[in-house]
Design a protein around this motif. Structure first.
Motif, short mmCIF file in Angstrom:
data_model
loop_
_atom_site.label_atom_id
_atom_site.label_comp_id
_atom_site.label_asym_id
_atom_site.label_seq_id
_atom_site.Cartn_x
_atom_site.Cartn_y
_atom_site.Cartn_z
N VAL A 1 1.91 2.11 -3.46
CA VAL A 1 0.79 2.73 -4.20
C VAL A 1 0.64 4.20 -3.78
O VAL A 1 0.50 5.09 -4.61
N TRP A 2 0.73 4.40 -2.48
CA TRP A 2 0.57 5.75 -1.94
C TRP A 2 1.66 6.68 -2.48
O TRP A 2 1.39 7.79 -2.94
N LEU A 3 2.90 6.18 -2.48
CA LEU A 3 4.01 7.02 -2.97
C LEU A 3 3.89 7.27 -4.47
O LEU A 3 4.19 8.36 -4.95
N HIS B 1 -3.58 3.87 -11.30
CA HIS B 1 -3.60 5.33 -11.21
C HIS B 1 -4.56 5.90 -12.26
O HIS B 1 -5.44 6.72 -11.96
N LEU C 1 1.12 7.41 -6.24
CA LEU C 1 0.06 8.40 -6.48
C LEU C 1 0.51 9.80 -6.04
O LEU C 1 0.21 10.80 -6.69
N ARG C 2 1.25 9.86 -4.96
CA ARG C 2 1.71 11.14 -4.45
C ARG C 2 2.68 11.80 -5.41
O ARG C 2 2.65 13.02 -5.63
N GLY D 1 -3.97 13.36 -5.86
CA GLY D 1 -5.00 14.03 -5.07
C GLY D 1 -5.38 15.38 -5.67
O GLY D 1 -6.56 15.71 -5.83
N ALA E 1 0.83 -1.21 0.00
CA ALA E 1 0.00 0.00 0.00
C ALA E 1 0.87 1.26 0.00
O ALA E 1 0.53 2.26 -0.63
N ARG E 2 2.03 1.15 0.69
CA ARG E 2 2.90 2.33 0.75
C ARG E 2 3.43 2.70 -0.63
O ARG E 2 3.55 3.89 -0.99
#
Lengths: 201, 329
Positions: free
Chosen positions: A7-9, A84, A11-12, A17, A4-5
């Motif tokens: 994926v989070w990175l 994404h 997207l960031r 967002g 998950a991390r």
């Protein structure tokens, strides 16, 4: 399984967002303008031109500040790219479908979604051709051509090249837009955007 | 104005990029500007002139109306100044100088908007009323270009590329009647209000060329007005509608004498362009069209010498509406 991390990175790094916020903002502005318009021609203009904005946002969000470093990572990038894009496209589709409800009449149903899908496909292909930072130039240039060509007498409104002008019930236009979207998603997923040096955040 | 609009848009994009630096700024500003100028330019209001895409009324006779180019350029240059002068405001050290520049440019911009508001017609450019269109307007002086032929044809020099084809078609149309008493001796593009010429020896027509519809436009804007003038009566000297007014005595074409319509349709056939149902216009789909068709066919089947003989003897009466359908051979 992708952590998950990661994926989070991922997207960031792509400002996903902010991109989603822009998509919602554009859809809200479109909804507002459609509600304001009591002129049929103006409504059509909104439905043809404003879907360029979500497409441009999706194209610009392809860019990563890490470039080659990311490509050398041990994790494959295509699943991340696909996730994404799927997320942003879903947000755009839902937001535009909601905005489209402000344009009453059979002639306008789903036009924002159809045109937005086709333009987004062009932006994604543009990302591969000219890089993510300038990917929006491709759909925006095409959108300008669509608006100007029939006025200048270069093409008839019925021409298949001007599919965004066609009524929503016309199947070839919808198929064309979908094909462009699928081609764009495939290119962006498999190859990613073209790596070009730039400094934009 | 379009040339000045490009640096204005660039200045706006640059300024917004400085204030909101993001990868999404450039695309969103581009789309917003493209849509914004289309949206504003399409309004039927004075502020449509703030957009370079405003619709204008243009003609070779009167030029661009309303011509607010200088006022628009003034406004856009003020906007460029305002946008660029606002950039130093971000910097504490340049705030005073930036503020002064900003104020000066803002004054220019506001003055530009005020002048446009004052000079622009209230309903925008395309929607000029008849009075606004003709008030205090002088026709731009011009020397017509002419082509010699049995019926000489003259056009505005801007339409010279169409002169040869127009002359050929007009002369095919009037060939059977040229030289008959009362028939005008020349044809000219325009209308009496423009040229100041009100004599009955001139046929009036207009040309509205659009490449793909050239043949249709030739028919509707040249041949149909000319044929009605030849067969019915001279053009109305007060007409100033841009195309020659249909001089038929009533707005209902069916009320015109059937015999006149027969000769009109026969003349139109001489041009060999389209079928005469189209040529005389969709308004002629009344029962009279079918009623007179056998007579048109009969007259067309006559020997040219017989047609000429009949026209020489009866054309003046035909134009005066004194010939009945059954009088035609």
């Amino acid at each position: 399984m992708i952590p998950a991390r990661l994926v989070w990175l991922y997207l960031r790094a792509r400002l996903a967002g902010l991109a989603a916020t822009c998509l919602l903002g554009v859809a809200a502005a479109t909804w507002f303008l459609l509600g304001l318009s009591d002129d049929r021609l103006l409504t059509k203009l909104i439905l043809i031109v404003l879907p360029l904005a979500p497409a441009a946002v999706i194209g610009a969000s392809l860019r990563s500040p890490f470039g080659e470093t990311e490509v050398t990572a041990s994790r494959p990038l295509p699943p991340l790219r696909l996730g994404h894009l799927a997320g942003l496209l879903a947000v755009a589709a839902l937001a535009l479908a909601a905005a489209n409800t402000a344009a009453p009449g059979e002639d306008f149903h789903w036009l924002l979604v159809r045109n937005g899908a086709g333009y987004a496909g062009l932006a994604l292909v543009g990302g591969r051709l000219v890089g993510a930072a300038a990917s929006w130039v491709v759909p925006v240039a095409y959108g300008m051509f669509v608006v100007v060509a029939p006025v200048a007498g270069a093409l008839n409104r019925d021409s298949p090249w001007l599919w965004p002008l066609h009524p929503p019930a016309e199947r070839p236009a919808a198929i064309g837009a979908l094909a462009l979207l699928l081609a764009g998603v495939a290119v962006a997923t498999v190859f990613g955007p073209r790596a070009v040096p730039d400094e934009a955040p | 104005m379009g040339l000045v609009a490009i640096p204005t848009h660039a200045a706006l994009g640059f300024a917004l990029g400085r204030y909101f630096p993001s990868r999404f700024t450039a695309p969103l500003v581009t789309v917003a500007l493209f849509f914004g100028q289309l949206f504003v330019g399409a309004q039927n209001a004075w502020y449509a002139f703030l957009s370079p895409m405003v619709s204008l009324n243009t003609s070779v006779w009167y030029g661009v109306r309303p011509d607010l180019t200088l006022q628009q350029v003034f406004f856009l240059l003020g906007l460029i100044g305002l946008l660029l002068a606002s950039l130093p405001l971000r910097d504490q050290r340049n705030r005073a100088a930036g503020g002064a520049s900003c104020l000066a440019a803002a004054l220019v911009t506001v003055a530009g908007v005020a002048i446009i508001w004052h000079d622009a017609p209230p309903r925008g450019g395309q929607d000029l009323s008849r009075d606004e269109r003709f008030r205090n307007r002088q026709v731009i002086p011009y020397q017509p270009v002419c082509r010699d032929a049995p019926m000489p044809v003259c056009v505005h020099p801007a339409y010279q590329p169409y002169l040869d084809e127009t002359t050929a078609v007009i002369n095919r149309l009037v060939a059977p009647v040229v030289g008959l008493p009362g028939v005008p001796t020349r044809a000219e593009q325009g209308y009496p209000a423009i040229t100041g010429n009100t004599d009955a020896t001139t046929l009036w027509f207009d040309i509205q060329p659009q490449a793909q519809y050239w043949e249709q436009l030739l028919t509707t804007s040249v041949l149909y007005p000319l044929t009605t003038q030849v067969v019915f009566m001279p053009a109305d000297g007060n007409s100033r509608s841009g195309s020659v007014r249909n001089p038929c005595p009533s707005s209902n074409p069916g009320s015109c004498a059937d015999a006149q319509q027969v000769i009109m349709r026969w003349l139109l056939r001489q041009t060999g362009l389209a079928d005469d149902r189209y040529q005389v216009g969709p308004r002629f789909t009344d029962p009279a069209y079918d009623r007179i068709t056998p007579t048109v066919e009969r007259f067309a089947a006559l020997d040219p010498a017989q047609q000429q003989k009949w026209l020489r003897a009866h054309f003046a009466d035909l134009r005066a509406g004194k010939v009945r359908l059954e009088d035609l051979p």
